[in-house]
Write an enzyme that holds these catalytic residues in place. Structure first.
Site, PDB file in Angstrom:
ATOM      1  N   GLY A 148       0.810  -1.225   0.000  1.00 39.90           N
ATOM      2  CA  GLY A 148       0.000   0.000   0.000  1.00 39.90           C
ATOM      3  C   GLY A 148       0.842   1.272   0.000  1.00 39.90           C
ATOM      4  N   GLU A 199       1.836   1.770  -3.534  1.00 39.07           N
ATOM      5  CA  GLU A 199       0.608   2.145  -4.259  1.00 39.07           C
ATOM      6  C   GLU A 199       0.225   3.604  -3.994  1.00 39.07           C
ATOM      7  OE1 GLU A 199      -1.272  -1.385  -2.517  1.00 39.07           O
ATOM      8  OE2 GLU A 199      -1.917  -1.895  -4.540  1.00 39.07           O
ATOM      9  N   GLU A 206       2.906  -8.245  -1.789  1.00 44.34           N
ATOM     10  CA  GLU A 206       1.652  -8.903  -1.398  1.00 44.34           C
ATOM     11  C   GLU A 206       1.659 -10.417  -1.603  1.00 44.34           C
ATOM     12  OE1 GLU A 206       1.827  -6.035  -3.021  1.00 44.34           O
ATOM     13  OE2 GLU A 206       0.430  -4.616  -2.119  1.00 44.34           O
TER      14      GLU A 206
END
Ligand code: CAA
Length: 261
Positions: free
Chosen positions: A112, A115, A135
Site C-alpha cells: 500500500g 501504491e 503482497e
C-alpha cells in the site's frame, strides 16, 4: 484542520505537507489512517491557496510499509473487498486532486505504501528507500491500485516481475525503471521535494491544474479523443485571468503574478 492521530499536516509557502506518522509500525496504513488521509485530501482539494502537496513518512525507516497486516489478517472476503474499495477510493481522490502531489519516499514504500506513491504525480526518493509490491509473500495481491498503476508507469514486463516475485528494489533501480524521478541523500529529500513543489507553485495554478487533468483524463483514451480533450481544455484557459496575466507579463518583460482565476 483538526489534529490527526496518524498524520501530521502542515502548510508552508502554499505547500501542504502530509507526514504519515505511525513510525513504530513503519507507518503502516490502517483504516483510521486512510480515513484521515481521505479527510485531509478533501480539505486540500477545497483550498485553492494550496499549490502543491508533499507526502512523506515519519521516522528514519519508512515512507509507508504497506497496509496494516495485523488489521487485515482476520478479514473475510467482503471485508477484504471493502478495504480495497475504500483504499482505492481514497487514493483515486488523491490522484485527482487539482494540485500536483509529490511523494518524498524516505524509506520503505511497500505494498500500500508503493501504491500510495503510484497515486502521486511525482515520486522522489532518498538513497535509503526500498520499493516493492510484496503482497504475494502474504498470500494476497495488491489492493490499492498496484496491479493497475504500476504497469501503466513502468510497463508490463517490469511490473509483472515486481508483482509476481514480491521483490524489493533499491531507489537507484526504481529510478532506472521510471518508478521514481530523482534519488537524493536522505538529508536532502525534503529540500528537493520543496524545491520541485515551489517551482510548480510559482507557475499559473490553472495552467498546472489543467495540465494535470489533461494527462490524467487523456492517458487511457485513444489519441484522437485525448487530443480533442486537450484542445477543449487549451481553449478554456483563454477565459482566465492567468492566461491574460501570463502573456501580458511576458510581453512587458516582468514576472507574472498569478491569482489562479
Ligand atoms: N503492517 C503492520 N505492521 C507492520 C507492517 C505492516 N505492513 N510493516 C511493519 N510493521 C510492524 C512490524 O510488525 C513491527 O512491529 P512490532 O515491533 O510490534 O513487531 C514494526 O512494524 C517494525 O517492523 P520490523 O520489525 O519488521 O522491521 P524490520 O526492519 O525488521 O523490517 C520490513 C522492515 C522489511 C519493512 C518489514 O517490516 C516488512 O516486511 N513489513 C511488511 C511489508 C509488507 O508486506 N507490506 C505489504 C502489506 S500488504 C498490502 O499493502 C496490501 C495492499 O495492497 C493494500
Amino acid at each position: 484542520m483538526d489534529k490527526f492521530k496518524h498524520l501530521i499536516y502542515t502548510v508552508e509557502d502554499q505547500i501542504a505537507i502530509i507526514t504519515f506518522n505511525r513510525p513504530k509500525y513503519l507507518n503502516a496504513l490502517n483504516s483510521e489512517m486512510l480515513k484521515e488521509l481521505s479527510d485531509v485530501t478533501d480539505h486540500i482539494g477545497a483550498d485553492a491557496s494550496i499549490r502543491a502537496v508533499i507526502l512523506t513518512g515519519a521516522g528514519e525507516k519508512a515512507f509507508v510499509a504497506g497496509a496494516d497486516i495485523a488489521e487485515m489478517r482476520s478479514k473475510n472476503a467482503m471485508e477484504g473487498r471493502k478495504f480495497s474499495q475504500f483504499g482505492n477510493w481514497v487514493l483515486s481522490k488523491l490522484e485527482n486532486l487539482p494540485q500536483p502531489v509529490i511523494a518524498a519516499i524516505n524509506g520503505f514504500a511497500l505494498g500500500g505504501g508503493c501504491e500510495l506513491a503510484l497515486a502521486c504525480d511525482i515520486r522522489i526518493a532518498s538513497t535509503r528507500a526500498k520499493l516493492g509490491q510484496p503482497e504475494v509473500i502474504l498470500g494476497i495481491m495488491p489492493g490499492f491500485g498496484g496491479s493497475q498503476r504500476l504497469p501503466r508507469l513502468v510497463g508490463l514486463g517490469i511490473a509483472k516481475e515486481l508483482l509476481f516475485t514480491g521483490d524489493m528494489i533499491t531507489a537507484d533501480r526504481a529510478r532506472e525503471i521510471g518508478l521514481i524521478n530523482h534519488v537524493v541523500e536522505p538529508s536532502e529529500l525534503l529540500t528537493k521535494a520543496k524545491e520541485i513543489a515551489g517551482n510548480i507553485a510559482a507557475k499559473s495554478p490553472l495552467g498546472v491544474q489543467f495540465s494535470k487533468k489533461a494527462v490524467n483524463e487523456g492517458f487511457d483514451l485513444d489519441l484522437e479523443r485525448s487530443l480533442s480533450l486537450e484542445t477543449e481544455m487549451f481553449g478554456m484557459l483563454f477565459s482566465t485571468e492567468d492566461q491574460k496575466e501570463g502573456m501580458t507579463a511576458f510581453l512587458e518583460k516582468r514576472k507574472p503574478v498569478y491569482q489562479g482565476k
